[in-house]
Design an enzyme around this catalytic site. Structure first.
Site, PDB file in Angstrom:
ATOM      1  CE  LYS A 133      -3.575  -2.855   2.215  1.00  0.00           C
ATOM      2  NZ  LYS A 133      -4.672  -2.884   2.887  1.00  0.00           N
TER       3      LYS A 133
ATOM      4  CD  GLU B  44      -7.269  -8.048  -0.410  1.00  0.00           C
ATOM      5  OE1 GLU B  44      -6.069  -8.415   0.177  1.00  0.00           O
ATOM      6  OE2 GLU B  44      -7.625  -7.102  -0.664  1.00  0.00           O
TER       7      GLU B  44
ATOM      8  CB  SER C 128      -6.729  -9.385   9.671  1.00  0.00           C
ATOM      9  OG  SER C 128      -7.476  -8.063   9.591  1.00  0.00           O
TER      10      SER C 128
HETATM   11  P1  13P Z   1      -4.284  -6.396   5.792  1.00  0.00           P
HETATM   12  O1  13P Z   1      -3.577  -7.758   5.668  1.00  0.00           O
HETATM   13  O2  13P Z   1      -3.577  -5.218   6.444  1.00  0.00           O
HETATM   14  O3  13P Z   1      -5.681  -6.664   6.636  1.00  0.00           O
HETATM   15  O4  13P Z   1      -4.641  -5.947   4.548  1.00  0.00           O
HETATM   16  C1  13P Z   1      -5.300  -7.011   3.418  1.00  0.00           C
HETATM   17  C2  13P Z   1      -5.331  -6.208   2.167  1.00  0.00           C
HETATM   18  O5  13P Z   1      -5.769  -5.126   1.852  1.00  0.00           O
HETATM   19  C3  13P Z   1      -4.128  -6.697   1.060  1.00  0.00           C
HETATM   20  O6  13P Z   1      -4.416  -6.225  -0.229  1.00  0.00           O
END
Ligand code: 13P
Length: 253
Positions: free
Chosen positions: A11, A170, A216
């Site tokens: 990100k 997701e 997560s």
């Molecule tokens: P997290 O693993 O921080 O929950 O994020 C998942 C995600 O959005 C991966 O693209």
């Protein structure tokens, strides 16, 4: 058969130095510890891709992804990055339709279908994201909602093209919240996506499709999630920012 993939979506995190440090740690640990059949994918911000790619190319099963691409081929779109540009860096994957892009940048199913086409035309593997909000899950329409996302952005593809893509489920309520889907919840949604694909294409297309879980995912819950019949790996956010945690997840098959 289908590939096992663990992809780290950084990100908007990591300066260049921090990103390179993380990449070298991941490359070293993967070389020593991870089964060479598992594909480990790093998705840094655009600006780091070329440098990360150079380091990652030392290890055959560490590959690089972009987090997005633009839905036009080229032209006067200040600030945007095309699929062809991503491919020219040596990256092999591109994440398309992450829920944060859908929510904060209003990306529509139609735009995402175009992005998938451009990625494939440039020989990139799309990691197409789908997933429902908490509100939709609580209303009980989550299977229909995810099925519709997949249909709207992917079912125009030929069988040959469909064979090249990866899907990531997701659930939005599990992203960055510490609230993981249970392995039963992940398995039933992955099985539903695979059945839907088998219905539209053929059984062997569905059997060939890698479906990743994201939300997560951590070293403590990855083994149980990855043990599910239809979960072929993970798309990892927070835990991919730490080499030890990320590689421990990649070792969870
Ligand atoms: P997290 O693993 O921080 O929950 O994020 C998942 C995600 O959005 C991966 O693209």
């Amino acid at each position: 058969m289908r590939k096992n993939i663990v992809a780290g979506n950084w990100k908007m995190n990591k300066t260049l130095d921090e990103g390179l440090q993380l990449t070298s740690e991941v490359v070293n640990m993967v070389r020593d510890e991870v089964n060479s059949e598992v594909q480990v994918v790093l998705a840094p911000p655009f600006i780091h891709i070329t440098s990360v790619q150079k380091l990652a190319s030392e290890q055959a099963n560490v590959l690089v992804s972009a987090q997005n691409c633009y839905h036009e081929e080229s032209g006067a779109y200040t600030g945007e990055v095309s699929a062809a540009m991503i491919k020219s860096t040596g990256a092999e994957y591109v994440i398309i339709g992450h829920s944060e892009r859908r929510e904060y940048f209003n990306e529509s199913d139609e735009q995402l279908a175009t992005k998938v086409d451009l990625a494939l035309a440039n020989d990139l593997i799309p990691i197409f994201c789908c997933g429902e909000s908490l509100e939709i899950r609580e209303s009980g329409s989550h299977f229909d909602f995810v099925t519709q996302q997949v249909t709207n952005s992917l079912f125009h593809l030929s069988e040959e093209s469909f064979n090249k893509i990866v899907i990531a489920y997701e659930p939005i309520w599990a992203i960055g919240t510490g609230k993981t889907a249970s392995s039963e919840q992940a398995q039933e949604m992955h099985a539903s996506i695979r059945a839907h694909v088998a219905n539209q294409y053929r059984n062997d297309v569905a059997a060939h499709l890698s479906i990743l879980y994201g939300g997560s995912c951590k070293p403590s819950n990855a083994p149980e999630l990855f043990a599910c019949a239809d979960v072929d790996g993970g798309l990892i956010g927070g835990a991919s920012l730490n080499a030890r945690d990320f590689v421990d997840i990649a070792k969870s098959f």
